[in-house]
Design a protein around this motif. Structure first.
Motif, short mmCIF file in Angstrom:
data_model
loop_
_atom_site.label_atom_id
_atom_site.label_comp_id
_atom_site.label_asym_id
_atom_site.label_seq_id
_atom_site.Cartn_x
_atom_site.Cartn_y
_atom_site.Cartn_z
N LEU A 273 -99.61 8.91 -111.85
CA LEU A 273 -99.06 8.36 -113.09
C LEU A 273 -99.83 8.72 -114.36
O LEU A 273 -99.22 9.05 -115.38
CB LEU A 273 -98.91 6.84 -112.97
N PRO A 274 -101.17 8.68 -114.36
CA PRO A 274 -101.87 9.06 -115.60
C PRO A 274 -101.57 10.49 -116.05
O PRO A 274 -101.62 10.78 -117.24
CB PRO A 274 -103.35 8.89 -115.23
N ARG A 275 -101.24 11.36 -115.12
CA ARG A 275 -100.94 12.75 -115.47
C ARG A 275 -99.61 12.89 -116.19
O ARG A 275 -99.37 13.88 -116.88
CB ARG A 275 -100.94 13.63 -114.21
N VAL A 276 -98.72 11.92 -115.98
CA VAL A 276 -97.42 11.95 -116.65
C VAL A 276 -97.31 10.81 -117.67
O VAL A 276 -96.22 10.49 -118.13
CB VAL A 276 -96.26 11.90 -115.63
N TYR A 277 -98.46 10.20 -118.00
CA TYR A 277 -98.59 9.27 -119.13
C TYR A 277 -97.92 7.92 -118.93
O TYR A 277 -97.67 7.21 -119.91
CB TYR A 277 -98.07 9.93 -120.42
N PHE A 278 -97.66 7.53 -117.67
CA PHE A 278 -97.15 6.19 -117.43
C PHE A 278 -98.27 5.32 -116.85
O PHE A 278 -99.32 5.81 -116.46
CB PHE A 278 -95.94 6.23 -116.50
N TYR A 279 -98.01 4.02 -116.80
CA TYR A 279 -99.02 3.06 -116.38
C TYR A 279 -98.80 2.66 -114.92
O TYR A 279 -97.69 2.70 -114.40
CB TYR A 279 -98.97 1.82 -117.27
N GLN A 280 -99.89 2.24 -114.29
CA GLN A 280 -99.84 1.86 -112.88
C GLN A 280 -99.54 0.37 -112.72
O GLN A 280 -100.01 -0.46 -113.49
CB GLN A 280 -101.18 2.20 -112.23
N LEU A 281 -98.77 0.07 -111.70
CA LEU A 281 -98.56 -1.30 -111.28
C LEU A 281 -99.83 -1.82 -110.59
O LEU A 281 -100.69 -1.03 -110.22
CB LEU A 281 -97.38 -1.37 -110.31
N PRO A 282 -99.93 -3.13 -110.38
CA PRO A 282 -101.04 -3.64 -109.56
C PRO A 282 -101.03 -2.96 -108.19
O PRO A 282 -99.97 -2.67 -107.63
CB PRO A 282 -100.73 -5.14 -109.45
N GLU A 283 -102.21 -2.71 -107.65
CA GLU A 283 -102.33 -1.92 -106.42
C GLU A 283 -101.52 -2.51 -105.27
O GLU A 283 -100.95 -1.77 -104.45
CB GLU A 283 -103.80 -1.80 -106.03
N ASP A 284 -101.44 -3.85 -105.19
CA ASP A 284 -100.72 -4.44 -104.06
C ASP A 284 -99.23 -4.16 -104.11
O ASP A 284 -98.54 -4.22 -103.09
CB ASP A 284 -101.00 -5.95 -103.95
N ASP B 92 -96.98 -3.01 -100.95
CA ASP B 92 -95.72 -3.67 -100.61
C ASP B 92 -94.57 -2.68 -100.57
O ASP B 92 -93.69 -2.76 -99.70
CB ASP B 92 -95.43 -4.78 -101.62
N ALA B 93 -94.55 -1.74 -101.53
CA ALA B 93 -93.46 -0.76 -101.59
C ALA B 93 -93.48 0.13 -100.35
O ALA B 93 -92.42 0.44 -99.78
CB ALA B 93 -93.58 0.07 -102.86
N LYS B 94 -94.66 0.58 -99.93
CA LYS B 94 -94.76 1.40 -98.72
C LYS B 94 -94.24 0.66 -97.50
O LYS B 94 -93.52 1.22 -96.67
CB LYS B 94 -96.21 1.83 -98.50
N GLN B 95 -94.60 -0.62 -97.39
CA GLN B 95 -94.13 -1.41 -96.25
C GLN B 95 -92.63 -1.63 -96.32
O GLN B 95 -91.92 -1.58 -95.30
CB GLN B 95 -94.86 -2.75 -96.22
N ARG B 96 -92.14 -1.88 -97.54
CA ARG B 96 -90.70 -2.10 -97.72
C ARG B 96 -89.91 -0.86 -97.29
O ARG B 96 -88.87 -0.97 -96.63
CB ARG B 96 -90.43 -2.43 -99.20
N TYR B 97 -90.44 0.31 -97.66
CA TYR B 97 -89.74 1.54 -97.27
C TYR B 97 -89.87 1.79 -95.77
O TYR B 97 -88.89 2.13 -95.10
CB TYR B 97 -90.27 2.73 -98.06
N GLU B 98 -91.07 1.61 -95.23
CA GLU B 98 -91.28 1.83 -93.80
C GLU B 98 -90.37 0.94 -92.96
O GLU B 98 -89.81 1.36 -91.94
CB GLU B 98 -92.74 1.56 -93.44
N ASP B 99 -90.18 -0.31 -93.41
CA ASP B 99 -89.34 -1.26 -92.68
C ASP B 99 -87.87 -1.14 -93.05
O ASP B 99 -87.03 -1.87 -92.50
CB ASP B 99 -89.81 -2.70 -92.96
N ARG B 100 -87.57 -0.26 -94.02
CA ARG B 100 -86.20 -0.08 -94.52
C ARG B 100 -85.59 -1.43 -94.94
O ARG B 100 -84.46 -1.77 -94.56
CB ARG B 100 -85.32 0.59 -93.49
#
Length: 314
Positions: A282-293, A297-305
């Protein structure tokens, strides 16, 4: 005025690879490209991910809600979105539209954005505007048309307004946060091409526009040196002020993945790569990061579909 911005991620690969020190060898799987539609704001993030990691991706950057039209019809694998998918009570219930068409989706937050107000750098009067002043400038029935209507000490010149068109998630969030349900005026010039939008402001000392912070910061010179952003209620749209909730025009950014498309190896690998690397990118494309958790959560949400909209974002 409305422009449709269509981008092919592969067309930008040479530039992205040069910046990242990558080989130009295409290692993407054979077959049809991954089709991405939606937000012009999110497009630079998705383009960078596709280029950096050598995925065959076609991006149709038409705006978030116009993208949902295609996505919920089953015509796209992924929709970039600068607004959470609209549901009941919205002008168009895209959640229901997806359900009616048998499109199950996985909602994945990927970044934090600040909608920034952009002016010409030579405008040294409107450096800090309140939400109330912005409402009066942009509301359909407002009597404000000149800078002097906001402050008598400001120039007696017409304010020239530029922004995003109907179908843009950025426009929808701007209307919600600034206008509070009132209608936006219809006499502003609009485009989905954010570089063109920045260019209009750079050519007009009386210009005022709105766009995502990443789009503003990534504007290319010499245009970038001719524009500046505005404080809102005395707060700058910095990463710190956006992350701590002080900046009043902040919002999450998303990708939406068609569950059926995720069964394809190329789509699954692209989304997995996206989630594994977007926080660092994200810093390379000038946007801000969400909280790390949120990324965990997003990875788990996708993994679990896990399909459907998360109430937190509605």
């Amino acid at each position: 005025m409305r422009n449709r911005l269509t981008l092919t991620a592969a067309a930008l690969t040479a530039v992205a690879m040069a910046a990242a020190g990558c080989s130009s060898e295409d290692t993407t799987p054979d077959g049809d490209a991954i089709r991405v539609t939606g937000s012009s704001t999110v497009e630079p993030i998705t383009s960078y991910m596709a280029n950096r990691y050598d995925f065959n991706v076609d991006i149709d950057a038409v705006g978030s809600t116009d993208g949902f039209d295609a996505f919920c019809a089953g015509d796209a694998d992924i929709n970039d979105a600068s607004v959470a998918i609209p549901g009941a009570g919205a002008e168009v219930d895209y959640q229901q539209q997806c359900a009616d068409n048998g499109v199950n989706f996985v909602e994945l937050p990927i970044a934090l954005d600040a909608i920034t107000l952009v002016k010409h750098r030579d405008n040294d009067w409107a450096q800090d505007l309140t939400i109330e002043q912005l409402h009066d400038i942009w509301a359909e029935d407002s009597a404000v048309s000149k800078w002097s209507d906001i402050d008598p000490s400001w120039p007696d010149e017409e304010i020239t307004l530029y922004g995003r068109p109907s179908g843009s998630g950025t426009l929808g969030v701007f209307e919600q946060l600034v206008l509070g349900g009132d209608q936006i005026r219809d006499d502003y010039q609009a485009t989905d091409d954010v570089q063109e939008l920045s260019g209009w402001v750079a050519d007009d000392v009386n210009a005022l526009s709105f766009m995502g912070i990443g789009n503003y910061l990534s504007t290319e010179d010499p245009t970038r040196s001719s524009i500046d952003n505005v404080l809102v209620d005395g707060v700058a749209p910095t990463a710190g002020e956006t992350k701590n909730g002080n900046y009043p025009l902040s919002r999450p950014l998303f990708i939406y993945v068609n569950e059926e498309s995720a069964e394809r190896d190329d789509v699954d690998e692209f989304v997995t790569t996206y989630l594994d690397n977007v926080e660092a990118v994200l810093p390379r494309v000038y946007f801000y990061q969400l909280p790390e958790d949120e990324y965990t959560d997003a990875k788990q949400r996708y993994e679990d579909r896990v399909t459907g909209a998360d109430e937190r974002w509605q």
